[in-house]
Design a protein around this motif. Structure first.
Motif: not given
Length: 159
Positions: A13-20, A131-139, A143-145
């Protein structure tokens, strides 16, 4: 505590810039424990500090191992400014550890290697699918949608 599986296809659930930030080390000589162990122990101390103080900007991290003797952390940050502020802050654990790690690396005669890569990804230039995952990484970080029906990678990447 185990995260619950989120069934179906989802996206971060991220539409903006991502910093990794990817940061890690490689043990080049296993027998030189006194050279690489201090470097290995530096990261957990910093991560504990960042987890305790969420205002510093670390959203989530994942500890990983790579090729033999390589250990690294994937970090997701709120912004590049918060990442850089933490890196420069003299009152935080990073600064003294960085001074020590640089000394160990310089004096290690190749016993330990250190590295990092920073990615600042503009909005519309990153994609995540779970797909059929607990929240992981960026999610996990944002959060996820649910993925919309008929929405493809071109739509998510705004190509």
């Amino acid at each position: 505590m185990r995260d619950k599986i989120q069934f179906g296809r989802r996206a971060a659930a991220r539409d903006g810039e991502v910093v990794v930030l990817l940061i890690g080390m490689r043990v080049n000589h296993l027998w030189a424990l006194h050279r690489w162990l201090p470097v290995f122990l530096a990261m957990p101390a910093m991560l504990r500090e960042l987890v305790r103080d969420r205002s510093a900007g670390l959203l989530h991290h994942v500890l990983l191992t790579g090729s033999p003797r390589t250990y690294y952390v994937v970090q997701y940050w709120e912004s590049k400014e918060k990442l850089l502020d933490y890196a420069r802050a003299t009152g935080r654990k990073h600064h003294p550890w960085w001074v020590r790690v640089n000394r160990y690396a310089r004096d290690s005669k190749g016993h330990v290697g250190i590295w990092h890569e920073t990615y600042v990804v503009p909005a519309g230039h990153h994609e995540s699918i779970y797909g059929d995952m607990p929240p992981f990484g960026l999610g996990r970080a944002y959060g996820t949608v649910p993925l919309g029906a008929g929405v493809g990678a071109r739509d998510r990447l705004k190509v």
